[in-house]
Design a protein around this motif. Structure first.
Motif, PDB file in Angstrom:
ATOM      1  N   LEU A 109       0.810  -1.211   0.000  1.00  0.00           N
ATOM      2  CA  LEU A 109       0.000   0.000   0.000  1.00  0.00           C
ATOM      3  C   LEU A 109       0.846   1.264   0.000  1.00  0.00           C
ATOM      4  N   GLU A 110       2.174   1.137   0.146  1.00  0.00           N
ATOM      5  CA  GLU A 110       3.031   2.315   0.197  1.00  0.00           C
ATOM      6  C   GLU A 110       3.366   2.795  -1.209  1.00  0.00           C
ATOM      7  N   LYS A 111       3.365   4.102  -1.395  1.00  0.00           N
ATOM      8  CA  LYS A 111       3.714   4.702  -2.685  1.00  0.00           C
ATOM      9  C   LYS A 111       5.208   4.561  -2.928  1.00  0.00           C
ATOM     10  N   ASP A 112       5.600   4.302  -4.177  1.00  0.00           N
ATOM     11  CA  ASP A 112       7.010   4.127  -4.525  1.00  0.00           C
ATOM     12  C   ASP A 112       7.563   5.453  -5.039  1.00  0.00           C
ATOM     13  N   VAL A 113       8.273   6.177  -4.192  1.00  0.00           N
ATOM     14  CA  VAL A 113       8.850   7.469  -4.560  1.00  0.00           C
ATOM     15  C   VAL A 113      10.300   7.517  -4.108  1.00  0.00           C
ATOM     16  N   GLY A 114      11.117   8.299  -4.820  1.00  0.00           N
ATOM     17  CA  GLY A 114      12.520   8.458  -4.463  1.00  0.00           C
ATOM     18  C   GLY A 114      13.068   9.765  -4.990  1.00  0.00           C
ATOM     19  N   LEU A 115      14.087  10.262  -4.316  1.00  0.00           N
ATOM     20  CA  LEU A 115      14.813  11.457  -4.750  1.00  0.00           C
ATOM     21  C   LEU A 115      16.019  11.012  -5.563  1.00  0.00           C
ATOM     22  N   LEU A 116      16.190  11.572  -6.745  1.00  0.00           N
ATOM     23  CA  LEU A 116      17.241  11.158  -7.664  1.00  0.00           C
ATOM     24  C   LEU A 116      18.311  12.231  -7.794  1.00  0.00           C
ATOM     25  N   GLN A 117      19.565  11.778  -7.817  1.00  0.00           N
ATOM     26  CA  GLN A 117      20.668  12.675  -8.161  1.00  0.00           C
ATOM     27  C   GLN A 117      21.788  11.843  -8.775  1.00  0.00           C
ATOM     28  N   TRP A 118      22.596  12.488  -9.620  1.00  0.00           N
ATOM     29  CA  TRP A 118      23.674  11.805 -10.316  1.00  0.00           C
ATOM     30  C   TRP A 118      24.918  11.744  -9.441  1.00  0.00           C
ATOM     31  N   ILE A 119      25.538  10.553  -9.385  1.00  0.00           N
ATOM     32  CA  ILE A 119      26.845  10.403  -8.743  1.00  0.00           C
ATOM     33  C   ILE A 119      27.935  10.699  -9.755  1.00  0.00           C
ATOM     34  N   ASN A 120      27.768  10.191 -10.964  1.00  0.00           N
ATOM     35  CA  ASN A 120      28.637  10.527 -12.098  1.00  0.00           C
ATOM     36  C   ASN A 120      27.804  10.357 -13.361  1.00  0.00           C
ATOM     37  N   GLY A 121      28.454  10.332 -14.522  1.00  0.00           N
ATOM     38  CA  GLY A 121      27.720  10.328 -15.783  1.00  0.00           C
ATOM     39  C   GLY A 121      26.906   9.078 -16.049  1.00  0.00           C
ATOM     40  N   THR A 122      27.201   7.957 -15.359  1.00  0.00           N
ATOM     41  CA  THR A 122      26.481   6.716 -15.619  1.00  0.00           C
ATOM     42  C   THR A 122      25.902   6.091 -14.353  1.00  0.00           C
ATOM     43  N   THR A 123      26.061   6.725 -13.210  1.00  0.00           N
ATOM     44  CA  THR A 123      25.587   6.168 -11.943  1.00  0.00           C
ATOM     45  C   THR A 123      24.612   7.130 -11.284  1.00  0.00           C
ATOM     46  N   LEU A 124      23.445   6.584 -10.908  1.00  0.00           N
ATOM     47  CA  LEU A 124      22.366   7.374 -10.347  1.00  0.00           C
ATOM     48  C   LEU A 124      22.121   6.942  -8.905  1.00  0.00           C
ATOM     49  N   GLU A 125      21.888   7.925  -8.035  1.00  0.00           N
ATOM     50  CA  GLU A 125      21.523   7.630  -6.652  1.00  0.00           C
ATOM     51  C   GLU A 125      20.033   7.862  -6.456  1.00  0.00           C
ATOM     52  N   ARG A 127      17.273   7.995  -3.346  1.00  0.00           N
ATOM     53  CA  ARG A 127      17.230   8.117  -1.887  1.00  0.00           C
ATOM     54  C   ARG A 127      15.784   8.257  -1.434  1.00  0.00           C
ATOM     55  N   HIS A 128      15.420   7.527  -0.378  1.00  0.00           N
ATOM     56  CA  HIS A 128      14.085   7.655   0.189  1.00  0.00           C
ATOM     57  C   HIS A 128      13.886   9.083   0.697  1.00  0.00           C
ATOM     58  N   PRO A 129      12.690   9.680   0.502  1.00  0.00           N
ATOM     59  CA  PRO A 129      12.468  11.064   0.933  1.00  0.00           C
ATOM     60  C   PRO A 129      12.757  11.313   2.410  1.00  0.00           C
ATOM     61  N   HIS A 130      12.643  10.270   3.248  1.00  0.00           N
ATOM     62  CA  HIS A 130      12.945  10.415   4.671  1.00  0.00           C
ATOM     63  C   HIS A 130      14.225   9.676   5.051  1.00  0.00           C
ATOM     64  N   ASP A 131      15.083   9.413   4.056  1.00  0.00           N
ATOM     65  CA  ASP A 131      16.404   8.804   4.266  1.00  0.00           C
ATOM     66  C   ASP A 131      16.339   7.398   4.848  1.00  0.00           C
ATOM     67  N   HIS A 132      15.253   6.663   4.583  1.00  0.00           N
ATOM     68  CA  HIS A 132      15.164   5.290   5.083  1.00  0.00           C
ATOM     69  C   HIS A 132      16.133   4.367   4.346  1.00  0.00           C
ATOM     70  N   TYR A 133      16.417   4.671   3.077  1.00  0.00           N
ATOM     71  CA  TYR A 133      17.325   3.818   2.302  1.00  0.00           C
ATOM     72  C   TYR A 133      17.986   4.642   1.207  1.00  0.00           C
ATOM     73  N   VAL A 134      19.022   4.054   0.612  1.00  0.00           N
ATOM     74  CA  VAL A 134      19.664   4.615  -0.579  1.00  0.00           C
ATOM     75  C   VAL A 134      19.930   3.465  -1.545  1.00  0.00           C
ATOM     76  N   GLU A 135      19.793   3.739  -2.835  1.00  0.00           N
ATOM     77  CA  GLU A 135      20.121   2.763  -3.869  1.00  0.00           C
ATOM     78  C   GLU A 135      21.020   3.422  -4.908  1.00  0.00           C
TER      79      GLU A 135
END
Length: 232
Positions: A109-125, A127-135
């Motif tokens: 039932l939880e919405k799937d949302v994340g904050l995106l930012q680039w680490i470099n030209g081919t790698t994307l981070e 992050r959970h909006p409340h910092d619960h996880y990072v991918e």
């Protein structure tokens, strides 16, 4: 299915594989995973995502869902695999991404949302909006690849192709017991588990001989040859 969302920024189009999942979002991590095989294909609107943990049961000798025992069925029905459309809002340094899941192997039932930012030209981070996880996501194909989409009459995504990468999806049979999607796996009968696990996601790569299944939510399918035409 008519989708009115705008196309996402072109730099996000293509294929991605996950190299890190960690909780919480900043070190020291309490939990980290680098072994789960995760592939995310992102088209101009549609996405498809498949995740296979490394500690799964042995499926040697299994050729179909009917041949699976209870432990195997619970593992299959609990896998993460989903498809739908993607919405990205904001500016490059502060992007909010929502993955609207229209098909979901193990829905919640939880919405799937994340904050995106680039680490470099081919790698994307991500992050959970409340910092619960990072991918961390590593790009495996780019937006220059051809995109092909096939949906069935019910609007279910059946085939998402980006160049030499594709996701083929076989939907569940229509049933009146859809409430079983949200019941604990341990409470379900074996037949209900088979129905839950019958939504099949196959990740394929194309070589000179055509399309071959590389990862699947039904592991016995790995190595099979498929094509978009077989989904009609």
């Amino acid at each position: 299915m008519s989708v009115s969302l705008p196309s996402i920024p072109r730099e996000f189009l293509g294929g991605w594989q996950r190299t890190l999942y960690a909780e919480p979002a900043t070190p020291p991590y309490q939990q980290a995973d680098t072994t789960t095989q995760v592939v995310w294909l992102q088209g101009e609107q549609w996405h498809a995502d498949l995740r296979l943990p490394a500690n799964g049961p042995d499926f040697s000798g299994i050729t179909c869902l009917e041949g699976c025992d209870r432990r195997q069925l619970e593992w299959l029905a609990g896998l993460t695999a989903f498809a739908g459309v993607t919405q990205i809002e904001g500016e490059r340094r502060s992007l909010l991404c929502t993955w609207h899941r229209f098909q979901n192997l193990c829905p919640g039932l939880e919405k799937d949302v994340g904050l995106l930012q680039w680490i470099n030209g081919t790698t994307l981070e991500e992050r959970h909006p409340h910092d619960h996880y990072v991918e961390h996501w590593q790009q495996i194909s780019t937006e220059a690849a051809e995109e092909e989409i096939r949906c069935d009459e019910q609007g279910h995504l059946r085939w998402l192709q980006l160049g030499n990468h594709a996701m083929a999806i076989t939907p569940r049979a229509v049933t009146a017991s859809s409430a079983a999607l949200f019941e604990p796996l341990s409470d379900l009968t074996d037949d209900a588990l088979r129905w839950r696990a019958s939504l099949c996601f196959n990740y394929l790569q194309r070589d000179q001989d055509g399309w071959q299944v590389v990862l699947s939510t039904q592991p016995w399918r790995v190595g099979e040859r498929l094509s978009a035409s077989t989904l009609n």
